[in-house]
Design a protein around this motif. Structure first.
Motif, PDB file in Angstrom:
ATOM      1  N   ILE A   1       0.797  -1.061   0.058  1.00 57.08           N
ATOM      2  CA  ILE A   1      -0.126  -0.020   0.084  1.00 57.08           C
ATOM      3  C   ILE A   1       0.896   1.185   0.178  1.00 57.08           C
ATOM      4  CG2 ILE A   1      -1.626   1.254   1.193  1.00 57.08           C
ATOM      5  CD1 ILE A   1      -2.735  -1.293   2.134  1.00 57.08           C
TER       6      ILE A   1
ATOM      7  N   LEU B   1       0.968   4.086  -2.764  1.00 59.79           N
ATOM      8  CA  LEU B   1       0.763   5.565  -2.461  1.00 59.79           C
ATOM      9  C   LEU B   1       1.995   6.485  -2.912  1.00 59.79           C
ATOM     10  CD1 LEU B   1      -0.952   7.495  -0.576  1.00 59.79           C
ATOM     11  CD2 LEU B   1       0.975   7.233   0.926  1.00 59.79           C
TER      12      LEU B   1
ATOM     13  N   PHE C   1       0.824  17.663 -12.214  1.00 59.79           N
ATOM     14  CA  PHE C   1       0.784  18.831 -11.779  1.00 59.79           C
ATOM     15  C   PHE C   1       1.843  19.786 -12.479  1.00 59.79           C
ATOM     16  CE2 PHE C   1      -1.478  19.000  -7.678  1.00 59.79           C
ATOM     17  CZ  PHE C   1      -2.156  20.027  -7.967  1.00 59.79           C
TER      18      PHE C   1
ATOM     19  N   ALA D   1      -2.741  21.877  -2.884  1.00 57.02           N
ATOM     20  CA  ALA D   1      -2.776  21.337  -4.470  1.00 57.02           C
ATOM     21  C   ALA D   1      -4.401  21.768  -5.067  1.00 57.02           C
ATOM     22  CB  ALA D   1      -2.621  19.817  -4.112  1.00 57.02           C
TER      23      ALA D   1
ATOM     24  N   ILE E   1      -4.649  25.130  -5.956  1.00 58.06           N
ATOM     25  CA  ILE E   1      -3.887  25.444  -7.324  1.00 58.06           C
ATOM     26  C   ILE E   1      -5.065  24.804  -8.119  1.00 58.06           C
ATOM     27  CG2 ILE E   1      -2.207  24.724  -8.968  1.00 58.06           C
ATOM     28  CD1 ILE E   1      -0.343  24.689  -6.358  1.00 58.06           C
ATOM     29  N   LEU E   2      -5.773  23.630  -8.036  1.00 58.83           N
ATOM     30  CA  LEU E   2      -6.632  23.287  -8.954  1.00 58.83           C
ATOM     31  C   LEU E   2      -7.690  23.905  -9.042  1.00 58.83           C
ATOM     32  CD1 LEU E   2      -7.080  19.270  -8.325  1.00 58.83           C
ATOM     33  CD2 LEU E   2      -6.555  20.339 -10.458  1.00 58.83           C
TER      34      LEU E   2
ATOM     35  N   ILE F   1      -4.876   5.847   3.973  1.00 59.58           N
ATOM     36  CA  ILE F   1      -3.713   5.036   3.382  1.00 59.58           C
ATOM     37  C   ILE F   1      -2.696   4.795   4.601  1.00 59.58           C
ATOM     38  CG2 ILE F   1      -2.170   4.771   1.806  1.00 59.58           C
ATOM     39  CD1 ILE F   1      -4.020   5.773  -0.310  1.00 59.58           C
ATOM     40  N   PHE F   2      -2.660   5.973   5.215  1.00 62.50           N
ATOM     41  CA  PHE F   2      -1.541   6.064   6.020  1.00 62.50           C
ATOM     42  C   PHE F   2      -2.081   5.026   7.514  1.00 62.50           C
ATOM     43  CE2 PHE F   2      -0.426  10.708   5.107  1.00 62.50           C
ATOM     44  CZ  PHE F   2       0.209  10.361   4.138  1.00 62.50           C
TER      45      PHE F   2
ATOM     46  N   PHE G   1      -9.579   1.356   5.602  1.00 63.65           N
ATOM     47  CA  PHE G   1     -10.272   1.295   4.348  1.00 63.65           C
ATOM     48  C   PHE G   1     -11.678   2.211   4.673  1.00 63.65           C
ATOM     49  CE2 PHE G   1      -8.131  -2.822   3.384  1.00 63.65           C
ATOM     50  CZ  PHE G   1      -7.626  -2.056   2.323  1.00 63.65           C
TER      51      PHE G   1
END
Lengths: 656, 210
Positions: free
Chosen positions: A638, A642, A653, B107, B110-111, B133-134, B149
């Protein structure tokens, strides 16, 4: 032409028959009957369509529905004819072949299903007009051949050989996808009838040619890509190896001819490329064959040789196309087309013959055979006919097609002048050299296998009626095409003029006086028979002295003193030792009265053992180097995901 | 209102980053479920329709009632220890989360110049995906992986509301079903593993290697 589809359905219905009968014996009989009936109907339909020029090029009706999925053009129907013609005797042989296994108590049902699927899908390949349908049928054909091949799947070499084949067919299909997508992209159509590109397309034209030639050439077994043939053919059940060698590799030729139809005229250098690759295939194919001990492996190398001869014809045709010369194209492609039919016939004959021998002796090693002529006289005659035909010796069919190819050399020399006569002379010598080596190879197997004394005890040598029937049909075809080529030439000529070569009506294969050839052959044969009868009468009068073969006057001959296959071929193999990777190991005794000696010789395939396998080994060792990334903990994976996502988003970007 | 809910959502993520208790994870999941339900109901306050209620209702049932209860049940049945067994210090983990928050919000801003998105729900959804995820990467316990999850999936949901025009509701329902099944399967797997191995660390699963 609905009848053709009915015949296909009839063949497919054999699968239902296999499912219907629980007993192996009945299922096999019913399935073979249905297959044979379907094939015969199909063959008659196709033949009448070809003879009456009943070609359907656009929007045909299939069971009342108008569709452009199929096309019955001359080239497709010609190949369909070959498939059905060869499949009929092969099916007859298959019945008697599977009977042996049924008697041993092995279930043959799955094998039969794959055979039926293989037959129908192969026939579908040549009539499909839609690229996707073509690819589907092609894939079904390759996969069912693979599944049929692993009939004796518990053996190790069967697994390896079949795996080679599987990898090859996947590579081919992958290339074909790219090929057809490019064509679709250029022409905005999926139909074969709409695919056409001229050399103005520039680089893409070359890329397409490269893709098509590599993909179809791999299937056909041209020299750098022939590695799968000697691996896959020996291990397949005889029925499948006969069909594989007779028909499946011809599908590669079909593909190359279609590629030519899509992309013409060809540049000249491509013709030379095809010609030289084919020449190398032909020469080395037969040379490798000479060094083999396994009869099926030997025949597989002969397939490479004959594909090379077909390729030579195609190469000459390409050169003709570059110069817009009709006679060269007609002779080159005509020779290739006729040799396709001829090779399908005599190679199937030889494979079926080798299958009969294997069934009876339980070995494929030529060194262990001998003296079979005392057990099956007629069988040996039939096998001999196939051997003579494949060597290109008159008066059988192999000669006719090679004669056309020789003719194409001389016509090219005459038409194009300049430095061409010299090059064509070299090509002609090359082809003659191939014929010479083929003769050496087939004298070797015929003399070692059939003559002399038995090297290994022959317990039984029975040949059933069906085996004789199947061999007989093939042999009859060999003789018929050889002695009376006129009708076959008419068909080939029709294929060439009906849309294959632009403006082909100005020159025809019929310009050669084929009747003259027939008369010469017949009179020569009559002469030989007369001499033979004369000899018989003399023998009757004065008696005949009989001594053992290979005896050279020595009386106390035993089988171990006989000339062996390797010693027969040794002189020739020595010449090209490096390319053949020909090893010899002689264990000489130093004493004055040596007790035991040992001799070993074997040849490995250069492309297979020195290029392909090391390449794969390097690749896999390279891949195993990045195994340090392989953890057993899911959390690392995982984290990797990532990291990769972060990198991608950063790129997205920054990429403006 | 949407922004307020999103910020509350982000705060719950911070709480996840510092809490060492398994129970707190379940409580946060429940809380996030309620937030998402309200968020989905928001557009339909003005014009009511039966169909518009279906998605929030299923969301509420699955996220607030079924899954937390199921996880609690597994914890009780298998007698899982109540701490989360992190692999890095909680403080470092918090720093990592804050750092990723900063990057994600930057981000998003900016997007937003090039495409039309609502910055705060978008960024918080994104952040939830990252935190999920971390959690999976830096926690050992399998049941916490399940929670990770689910946080990830919540993030996708929030993300979906922020770019509603591009992500139709049907897809959200599909994702919902997917995760539900995943949780279910993980529960079964946990039950099975408990009968084979002692403990619920992923490290033990190494032994399953072929």
């Amino acid at each position: 032409m609905d009848l053709l589809f009915y015949s296909l359905l009839l063949q497919l219905s054999s699968i239902a028959a296999i499912a219907f009968f629980t007993e192996n014996k009945k299922a096999s009989a019913a399935a073979h009957l249905l297959l044979a009936a379907g094939l015969i109907t199909g063959f008659i339909t196709t033949l009448t369509a070809v003879l009456t020029s009943n070609f359907i090029l656009k929007d045909m009706n299939v069971f009342g529905i108008s569709t452009s999925l199929f096309r019955f053009d001359a080239l497709g129907l010609y190949f369909l004819c070959i498939i059905q013609l060869v499949a009929i005797p092969t099916t007859i042989y298959s019945y008697s072949y599977l009977k042996h296994y049924i008697e041993k108590g092995k279930s043959v049902k799955s094998n039969l299903v794959f055979y039926a699927v293989l037959l129908t899908s192969t026939q579908m390949v040549v009539v499909s007009n839609h690229a996707i349908l073509f690819l589907i049928c092609w894939e079904v054909m390759s996969t069912s051949a693979y599944l049929g091949m692993i009939f004796e799947k518990e053996k190790k070499d069967v697994q390896t050989g079949a795996f080679y084949y599987l990898v090859m067919s996947h590579a081919v299909v992958f290339l074909l996808y790219v090929f057809f997508f490019f064509l679709h992209n250029q022409t905005n159509s999926w139909l074969f009838s709409n695919f056409h590109l001229s050399p103005d397309a520039g680089k893409l034209f070359i890329i397409l040619y490269a893709l098509g030639l590599i993909a179809f050439g791999m299937k056909a077994g041209f020299m750098p890509f022939h590695f799968w043939l000697p691996r896959a053919h020996p291990i397949a059940p005889t029925v499948f190896s006969a069909f594989l060698s007779g028909i499946i590799i011809k599908m590669g030729i079909y593909g190359i001819l279609r590629t030519f139809q899509f992309l013409n005229p060809t540049p000249e250098w491509l013709g030379w490329l095809v010609l030289s690759v084919s020449m190398i295939s032909a020469i080395y194919g037969v040379w490798y064959a000479l060094a083999q001990h396994d009869i099926k492996r030997l025949l597989a190398y002969h397939s490479v040789e004959n594909i090379g001869i077909i390729g030579i014809g195609i190469g000459v045709g390409f050169i003709g196309s570059a110069y817009h010369s009709v006679p060269i194209q007609v002779l080159g492609f005509g020779g290739a087309l006729l040799h396709t039919l001829n090779h399908a016939v005599f190679k199937s004959l030889l494979f079926v013959g080798s299958g009969v021998i294997y069934q009876n002796l339980g070995t494929r090693n030529i060194e262990l055979m001998g003296g079979l002529v005392h057990y099956g006289k007629y069988f040996v005659v039939l096998f001999l006919i196939g051997s003579i035909a494949i060597s290109g010796i008159p008066p059988f069919n192999g000669f006719i097609s090679e004669f056309i190819i020789y003719n194409s050399f001389f016509t090219t020399a005459k038409e194009l002048k300049n430095y061409y006569p010299l090059l064509m002379l070299i090509s002609a010598v090359g082809l003659a050299f191939v014929g010479g080596l083929a003769v050496a190879c087939f004298t070797k197997i015929n003399s070692i296998m059939f003559l002399g004394k038995e090297r290994k005890e022959v317990k039984h040598f029975n040949i059933s009626f069906y085996e004789y029937l199947s061999l007989g049909i093939f042999a009859l075809l060999c003789v018929a095409i050889g002695f009376y080529p006129q009708p076959f030439i008419v068909i080939v000529n029709k294929v060439l003029t009906e849309g294959f070569i632009p403006a082909a009506s100005s020159f025809s294969l019929l310009n050669i006086n084929w009747y003259l050839l027939s008369i010469i052959f017949i009179s020569a044969s009559v002469g030989i028979i007369l001499i033979f009868l004369w000899k018989r009468s003399i023998q009757k009068k004065y008696g005949r002295r009989i001594s053992s073969a290979w005896g050279c006057g020595y009386e106390g001959l035993n089988p171990r003193m006989q000339y062996t296959a390797s010693s027969y071929a040794d002189e020739l193999n020595e010449i090209s030792k490096t390319a053949l990777v020909y090893h010899k190991k002689v264990d000489k005794q130093k004493e004055i009265f040596p007790l035991k000696g040992k001799f070993e010789s074997h040849s490995e395939d250069l492309a297979d053992n020195k290029i392909l396998l090391p390449a794969f080994r390097n690749f896999s060792s390279f891949v195993s180097r990045i195994r340090f990334l392989s953890y057993t903990d899911i959390r690392y994976y995982i984290a990797f995901i990532l990291i990769i996502i972060t990198i991608y988003s950063l790129i997205a970007f920054l990429w403006k | 209102m949407q922004n307020v809910l999103s910020i509350l959502f982000c705060l719950s993520l911070f709480y996840l980053a510092v809490t060492p208790r398994v129970k707190a994870y379940v409580a946060v999941l429940r809380f996030q479920g309620i937030l998402l339900t309200i968020l989905l109901m928001l557009p339909f306050i003005e014009q009511f329709s039966i169909f518009a209620v279906i998605l929030p209702a299923t969301l509420f049932i699955i996220k607030v009632i079924v899954i937390p209860r199921y996880i609690n049940k597994i914890i009780l049945e298998l007698d899982i220890k109540r701490t989360i067994e992190p692999t890095i210090q909680q403080f470092n983990f918090l720093l990592l989360v804050i750092f990723s928050f900063i990057i994600i919000f930057l981000a998003a801003s900016i997007l937003s110049q090039s495409t039309e998105i609502e910055i705060i729900p978008f960024a918080s959804g994104f952040a939830a995906v990252a935190v999920g995820i971390f959690i999976i990467i830096f926690r050992k316990k399998l049941i916490i992986h399940v929670a990770g999850f689910l946080v990830l999936e919540n993030g996708i949901f929030l993300f979906g509301t922020a770019v509603a025009s591009e992500l139709p509701i049907m897809i959200e329902i599909g994702v919902l079903l997917d995760v539900f099944v995943v949780v279910f399967l993980m529960g079964i797997a946990l039950n099975r593993i408990s009968s084979t191995f002692e403990g619920f660390d992923v490290t033990i699963l190494r032994r399953l290697k072929d």
